[in-house]
Write a protein that holds these residues in place. Structure first.
Motif, PDB file in Angstrom:
ATOM      1  N   VAL A 104     -34.721   7.611  -0.379  1.00  0.00           N
ATOM      2  CA  VAL A 104     -35.222   7.503   0.992  1.00  0.00           C
ATOM      3  C   VAL A 104     -34.664   6.239   1.647  1.00  0.00           C
ATOM      4  O   VAL A 104     -34.138   6.278   2.762  1.00  0.00           O
ATOM      5  CB  VAL A 104     -36.771   7.484   1.017  1.00  0.00           C
ATOM      6  CG1 VAL A 104     -37.278   7.102   2.400  1.00  0.00           C
ATOM      7  CG2 VAL A 104     -37.338   8.825   0.582  1.00  0.00           C
ATOM      8  N   PHE A 105     -34.758   5.108   0.952  1.00  0.00           N
ATOM      9  CA  PHE A 105     -34.298   3.857   1.549  1.00  0.00           C
ATOM     10  C   PHE A 105     -32.787   3.814   1.718  1.00  0.00           C
ATOM     11  O   PHE A 105     -32.282   3.268   2.698  1.00  0.00           O
ATOM     12  CB  PHE A 105     -34.808   2.654   0.745  1.00  0.00           C
ATOM     13  CG  PHE A 105     -36.215   2.282   1.105  1.00  0.00           C
ATOM     14  CD1 PHE A 105     -36.464   1.293   2.029  1.00  0.00           C
ATOM     15  CD2 PHE A 105     -37.281   2.967   0.545  1.00  0.00           C
ATOM     16  CE1 PHE A 105     -37.758   0.965   2.386  1.00  0.00           C
ATOM     17  CE2 PHE A 105     -38.578   2.654   0.890  1.00  0.00           C
ATOM     18  CZ  PHE A 105     -38.831   1.656   1.814  1.00  0.00           C
ATOM     19  N   LYS A 106     -32.060   4.411   0.797  1.00  0.00           N
ATOM     20  CA  LYS A 106     -30.600   4.452   0.917  1.00  0.00           C
ATOM     21  C   LYS A 106     -30.204   5.349   2.089  1.00  0.00           C
ATOM     22  O   LYS A 106     -29.309   5.014   2.873  1.00  0.00           O
ATOM     23  CB  LYS A 106     -29.990   4.973  -0.375  1.00  0.00           C
ATOM     24  CG  LYS A 106     -28.480   4.960  -0.370  1.00  0.00           C
ATOM     25  CD  LYS A 106     -27.926   5.408  -1.692  1.00  0.00           C
ATOM     26  CE  LYS A 106     -26.406   5.391  -1.656  1.00  0.00           C
ATOM     27  NZ  LYS A 106     -25.819   5.829  -2.918  1.00  0.00           N
ATOM     28  N   ASN A 107     -30.890   6.464   2.239  1.00  0.00           N
ATOM     29  CA  ASN A 107     -30.567   7.416   3.305  1.00  0.00           C
ATOM     30  C   ASN A 107     -30.839   6.817   4.692  1.00  0.00           C
ATOM     31  O   ASN A 107     -30.131   7.105   5.643  1.00  0.00           O
ATOM     32  CB  ASN A 107     -31.375   8.704   3.132  1.00  0.00           C
ATOM     33  CG  ASN A 107     -30.911   9.789   4.061  1.00  0.00           C
ATOM     34  OD1 ASN A 107     -29.743  10.166   4.063  1.00  0.00           O
ATOM     35  ND2 ASN A 107     -31.824  10.283   4.887  1.00  0.00           N
ATOM     36  N   TYR A 108     -31.865   6.003   4.787  1.00  0.00           N
ATOM     37  CA  TYR A 108     -32.245   5.424   6.079  1.00  0.00           C
ATOM     38  C   TYR A 108     -31.908   3.941   6.139  1.00  0.00           C
ATOM     39  O   TYR A 108     -32.586   3.169   6.815  1.00  0.00           O
ATOM     40  CB  TYR A 108     -33.730   5.667   6.336  1.00  0.00           C
ATOM     41  CG  TYR A 108     -34.059   7.130   6.499  1.00  0.00           C
ATOM     42  CD1 TYR A 108     -33.679   7.807   7.646  1.00  0.00           C
ATOM     43  CD2 TYR A 108     -34.694   7.821   5.477  1.00  0.00           C
ATOM     44  CE1 TYR A 108     -33.956   9.157   7.772  1.00  0.00           C
ATOM     45  CE2 TYR A 108     -34.975   9.166   5.601  1.00  0.00           C
ATOM     46  CZ  TYR A 108     -34.600   9.834   6.757  1.00  0.00           C
ATOM     47  OH  TYR A 108     -34.871  11.169   6.897  1.00  0.00           O
ATOM     48  N   GLU A 109     -30.862   3.535   5.449  1.00  0.00           N
ATOM     49  CA  GLU A 109     -30.415   2.142   5.419  1.00  0.00           C
ATOM     50  C   GLU A 109     -30.162   1.628   6.826  1.00  0.00           C
ATOM     51  O   GLU A 109     -29.606   2.314   7.664  1.00  0.00           O
ATOM     52  CB  GLU A 109     -29.118   2.033   4.599  1.00  0.00           C
ATOM     53  CG  GLU A 109     -28.761   0.649   4.176  1.00  0.00           C
ATOM     54  CD  GLU A 109     -29.675   0.114   3.075  1.00  0.00           C
ATOM     55  OE1 GLU A 109     -29.790  -1.109   2.996  1.00  0.00           O
ATOM     56  OE2 GLU A 109     -30.243   0.903   2.320  1.00  0.00           O
TER      57      GLU A 109
END
Length: 112
Positions: A104-109
Motif C-alpha cells: 500500500v505504501f509503495k503504491n501510494y509513495e
C-alpha cells in the motif's frame, strides 16, 4: 494511532517468543534488555512481565525457578511446543501483513 497499544501487544508477544527461543532459556529482565537493544526503548519490566505471565498461562512458555548469583531465585522461561507453533504462526502472519502494508505504501509513495 489510537490502537497502537493493541498492535504493539501482539508484536511484543511474537518478539518475546523469538527471544526466548533463541536464548533457549532466559529470565524477564534479560528479555527487557534484549527488547531495548532492538529499539523497543519503551519496554519496561511493567510491560514485559505481564506478557511473560500471559504467555505462560497460554502454555506458550514454561518457567522454572533457579538460583541467581545476584540474589533471590530467578524465574527462567523456555519455549513449549505450543509456543513454537505460536511463534511460527506469528512470523508467517507478520510477513504477510508486512507485505500488505508495504504494498500500500509503495503504491501510494509520495502522497501522504
Amino acid at each position: 494511532m489510537q490502537n497502537k497499544s493493541q498492535l504493539l501487544k501482539g508484536v511484543l508477544e511474537g518478539c518475546i517468543l523469538k527471544i526466548v527461543k533463541h536464548k533457549e532459556e532466559t529470565y524477564g529482565y534479560e528479555v527487557v534488555t534484549e527488547m531495548r537493544s532492538f529499539g523497543f526503548g519503551q519496554c519496561t519490566e511493567g510491560t514485559i512481565y505481564p506478557i511473560l505471565t500471559r504467555l505462560e498461562k497460554r502454555n506458550s512458555l514454561k518457567s522454572e525457578k533457579k538460583e541467581s548469583p545476584f540474589g533471590p531465585q530467578r524465574k527462567y522461561y523456555s519455549l513449549t511446543e505450543e509456543g513454537e507453533k505460536e511463534l511460527i504462526e506469528f512470523h508467517s502472519t507478520w510477513l504477510e501483513f508486512k507485505d500488505f502494508v508495504d504494498g500500500v505504501f509503495k503504491n501510494y509513495e509520495g502522497g501522504n
